[in-house]
Structure formats: structure tokens, C-alpha cells
Write a protein that holds these residues in place. Sequence first.
Motif, PDB file in Angstrom:
ATOM      1  N   ASP A  36     -70.300 -16.826 -60.337  1.00  0.00           N
ATOM      2  CA  ASP A  36     -71.065 -17.638 -59.382  1.00  0.00           C
ATOM      3  C   ASP A  36     -70.237 -17.944 -58.138  1.00  0.00           C
ATOM      4  O   ASP A  36     -70.764 -17.978 -57.019  1.00  0.00           O
ATOM      5  CB  ASP A  36     -71.512 -18.949 -60.033  1.00  0.00           C
ATOM      6  CG  ASP A  36     -72.833 -18.810 -60.775  1.00  0.00           C
ATOM      7  OD1 ASP A  36     -73.687 -18.033 -60.324  1.00  0.00           O
ATOM      8  OD2 ASP A  36     -73.001 -19.465 -61.819  1.00  0.00           O
ATOM      9  N   ASP A  66     -76.517 -17.700 -61.318  1.00  0.00           N
ATOM     10  CA  ASP A  66     -77.611 -17.701 -60.353  1.00  0.00           C
ATOM     11  C   ASP A  66     -77.481 -16.449 -59.490  1.00  0.00           C
ATOM     12  O   ASP A  66     -76.675 -16.406 -58.563  1.00  0.00           O
ATOM     13  CB  ASP A  66     -77.541 -18.962 -59.487  1.00  0.00           C
ATOM     14  CG  ASP A  66     -78.646 -19.007 -58.443  1.00  0.00           C
ATOM     15  OD1 ASP A  66     -79.544 -18.136 -58.493  1.00  0.00           O
ATOM     16  OD2 ASP A  66     -78.603 -19.896 -57.577  1.00  0.00           O
ATOM     17  N   ASN A  68     -79.852 -15.218 -57.648  1.00  0.00           N
ATOM     18  CA  ASN A  68     -80.911 -15.247 -56.646  1.00  0.00           C
ATOM     19  C   ASN A  68     -80.425 -14.631 -55.331  1.00  0.00           C
ATOM     20  O   ASN A  68     -79.363 -14.977 -54.820  1.00  0.00           O
ATOM     21  CB  ASN A  68     -81.351 -16.693 -56.407  1.00  0.00           C
ATOM     22  CG  ASN A  68     -82.612 -16.774 -55.578  1.00  0.00           C
ATOM     23  OD1 ASN A  68     -83.464 -15.893 -55.645  1.00  0.00           O
ATOM     24  ND2 ASN A  68     -82.740 -17.825 -54.785  1.00  0.00           N
TER      25      ASN A  68
END
Length: 201
Positions: A36, A66, A68
Motif C-alpha cells: 500500500d 487498496d 483502486n
Amino acid sequence: MSAEENIAVVVLAAGGSTRLGRPKQLVEFNGKHLLDHALDKVDLLGFQTKILVLGAKREEIMDKIDSNGFKVVVNTHWEQGMASSIKVGLEAAMAEEEGLDHVLFLVSDQPFLERTNLIKLVHAQLTKNPKATYSKYGDSIGVPAIFSKEAFPLLMQLEGDEGAKKLIHLKDFDYGTEVFSKGGFDVDTEEDVQQLKQMDV
């Protein structure tokens, strides 16, 4: 970063962490998984094309990070070594962005990576225009590193555990370096993890 140059970034995080015995991508430092941390630094730069290469323990890793904004691609041959991940990442980047000029490669286990390290690499590459610009730490050079499209065919020829550093030994391969003084610290063993915990702030 630059409207004139098409730059993709590839985060290589497919390795099996065999020496550590658990995914080093998920080792925590300063309250955040190492992977991350790397993804966050990339996000700060505003790249359009962002590729994350996973392999070993990918379901466990995907559950906890994450991703994204990143296109996640899987290197099913991760056991063959670093070269296979470089090729998977480069192919994905070229498929995502037509007319790609440069690809910036990172790994997930350099806890002291900062946005400024990446900005300096990209700036040096765009102003001096060598085939590649590597990070330099101590007597070593390595990732993060950025490569021009002239180097793409050479990256696709890497085999096994060969990293992109091998290219510097090729005749007529011009490259530059940018200092990343803490880049030599990466996480491979439990001793590294314990040392990192001592530095946690």
C-alpha cells in the motif's frame, strides 16, 4: 507528470517471499502494508496508466490492500523469477496505453520510498533521455527505474531471475542514475522485518 510523454508505472509484487515465509507485500510499517505504501507514492504522481503485477498469495494480498486505480494483472509464472513479472507488467502497460514512451518499475518492499525519489527519476529520464534511469544506493543500482521505449525489446528478452539491471552490461546501453540513499533497505527476511519495526515511528 508530463503531457508530452506517455509514462506508465508498473509495481512488481508477484514474488513468493520464500525467505520470509509470508507475503512481504503485507508487512506493516508505520501502520501501512508495504505494498500500500508503494501504491500510495505512485498515486501522488498522477500517472494515467498504473499496473500492479501480483502472483503468489494474490487472493490474500488483494483482500488486504487498496488497489483502486491500478489495473491488476496476474503473473501465473511468478516462480520463474523477476523477468517474468517485468514482461507481464510491460505487456499490460503497452496494452493499456498506445504510444507508450516510458515505463517506471517499482517493487513493493522498499519502505523508505518517497514521492520525491520517483519525481527525480522521471525528471532525469525526460531531460537527459537515456535508455534508462536507475536508482543508486551505495555501490548498487536498481529499482525504482524508468525505461524508454527503446529499451522495451531488451526488457522482453530478460529470463529467469534476471532483473532489469542486467541491461547496463549491454554494449551501447546508455543509462543514468539518481541517488536513493535508503533504497538499499528492502524486506527479505524476518531479521529485516524486526529491524524495520525498530524504525517504525
